[in-house]
Scaffold this active site. Structure first.
Site, PDB file in Angstrom:
ATOM      1  CE  LYS A 141    -115.618 -10.961  34.858  1.00  0.00           C
ATOM      2  NZ  LYS A 141    -116.837 -10.251  34.368  1.00  0.00           N
TER       3      LYS A 141
ATOM      4  CD  GLU B 251    -111.873 -20.045  35.036  1.00  0.00           C
ATOM      5  OE1 GLU B 251    -110.853 -20.441  35.636  1.00  0.00           O
ATOM      6  OE2 GLU B 251    -112.681 -19.222  35.514  1.00  0.00           O
TER       7      GLU B 251
ATOM      8  CB  SER C 197    -120.532  -4.545  37.093  1.00  0.00           C
ATOM      9  OG  SER C 197    -121.491  -4.957  36.129  1.00  0.00           O
TER      10      SER C 197
END
Ligand SMILES: *Cc1c(COP(=O)(O)O)cnc(C)c1O
Length: 393
Positions: free
Chosen positions: A90, A112, A378
């Site tokens: 991310k 968010e 990930s």
């Protein structure tokens, strides 16, 4: 141009688009008019690639998983996003969007977050790049995800509780959108996956495409083969999968495998498999596959993994599945837990629960002996240790 690229009006086939209220349109349009120009500028590339290298620690390794290769009868490699700074992919997207915000003259970031992973990545990027950060989070999620809330606060972000609805991700998204409508001049909305109105899905896919750019080069250097036979990744919204697939989309010999979270089972009613069990509709500004009732109410998805617990999926993935370019599998909670245990014991890598869903595809596939298989890990499993302890011991 690739037939899997987004069209000028933001469509992947009939999926995607810009389904936003009129009051939001100027913000989204301003981003649409600027994002390609910025991504392709030397100023952006130098700063982004510099930080990817020296701050995030890229390129992340492509690890030959010798023991898994023996078990599954193929040549299995792991793309190690778990080794990126903050422990997941991310951060690639968050840093890219915050650099973009600054280049667009915005000095206030909103985001968010559900499980808190995107909030932590955004707060990290904002601390590094010196901009104000406000993260909206459902009041219930704030309770459930205390360690990530603490990380965001330590990083200087303001965490604001959304107290409407179920007090979860959807409600946090509504609050963030309201904020963006009220503050169009100085505020940039950082979205955490390949979801939302155009251009976000394309913007996030391009920022995460660094994953497959590296994989392609590493496969050539490390294996002597030109291309892998399979690339496998999990999908929540679909950003690590989009990044893992991106530079292979036009290499049709590379089979792309996306793994959704089946939760308690595809037909249990407790699932997050939006492609397998969802229907077409509009969520967060985009036409895609999502979990909804017959009259169009979005239903709460379920997965053991907080990062896959999203009721929709990015429009690119709805399109790749429909076109047959990607194969979509689903792994249950238990299959993901078993995969996490196996990979930990055999390779010494504790994967995130999300990534464990991608690894759970391995026993579902029929490989040939010399198949070259890349699975994207990930993220790392530190955040999931409570769940692993409760469910595995
Ligand atoms: C958030 C997250 C995911 C799911 O998001 P995508 O956009 O589908 O990639 C997967 N793995 C990890 C480790 C995450 O934190």
């Amino acid at each position: 141009m690739s037939k899997y690229q987004v069209s000028d009006d933001g469509l992947y086939g009939r999926f995607g688009g810009q389904w936003v209220p009129e009051m939001l349109y100027p913000n989204v349009e301003n981003l649409r008019l600027n994002y390609i120009k910025i991504l392709e500028s030397d100023e952006f590339k130098n700063e982004f690639l510099g930080l990817m290298k020296d701050y995030v620690g890229r390129p992340t390794p492509l690890t030959h998983a010798k023991n898994l290769s023996e078990i599954f009868g193929a040549n299995i490699y792991l793309k190690r996003e778990d080794l990126a700074h903050t422990g997941a992919h991310k951060i690639n997207n968050a840093i890219g969007q915050v650099i973009m915000a600054k280049m667009m003259g915005k000095d206030r970031i909103i985001a968010e977050t559900g499980a808190g992973q995107h909030g932590v990545a955004t707060a990290t990027a904002c601390a590094l790049l010196g901009v104000k950060c406000r993260v909206y989070m459902g009041a219930l999620d704030i309770e459930r995800q205390a360690p990530n809330v603490a990380r965001m606060r330590m990083l200087g972000a303001e965490v604001v509780a959304a107290t409407s609805g179920n007090c979860t991700l959807k409600d946090a998204t509504n609050e963030a959108l309201r904020d963006w409508i009220s503050n169009p001049e100085d505020t940039f909305y950082v979205i955490g996956s390949v979801v939302g109105p155009h251009p976000y899905p394309d913007l996030v896919a391009r920022l995460q495409s660094i994953i497959s750019k590296e994989t392609k080069q590493q496969v050539r250097e490390q294996t002597g083969k030109n291309l892998p036979d399979y690339v496998i990744a999990c999908i929540g919204g679909g950003s690590n999968a989009a990044g893992s697939f991106y530079n292979f989309l036009d290499d049709e010999s590379v089979r792309l495998v996306a793994v959704e979270a089946a939760g308690l089972g595809l037909d249990s009613g407790e699932t997050a498999a939006s492609i397998a069990r969802g229907t077409e509709g509009i969520i967060h500004g985009s036409r895609t596959m999502l979990m909804q009732t017959d009259d169009g109410q979005i239903t709460e998805p379920y997965s053991i993994s907080a990062g896959l617990d999203y009721p929709g999926v990015g429009p690119l993935h709805a399109f790749l599945a429909e076109q047959g370019r990607a194969t979509v599998l689903a792994a249950t909670d238990q299959e993901a837990l078993d995969a996490a245990r196996l990979v930990t014991l055999k390779e010494g890598i504790i994967p995130a629960l999300e990534s464990a869903h991608a690894l759970a595809a391995l026993p579902m596939m029929k490989f040939k002996k010399d198949d070259l298989v890349v699975v994207t890990v990930s993220g790392r499993g530190d955040k999931d240790m409570d769940t692993y302890m409760k469910r595995l011991f």
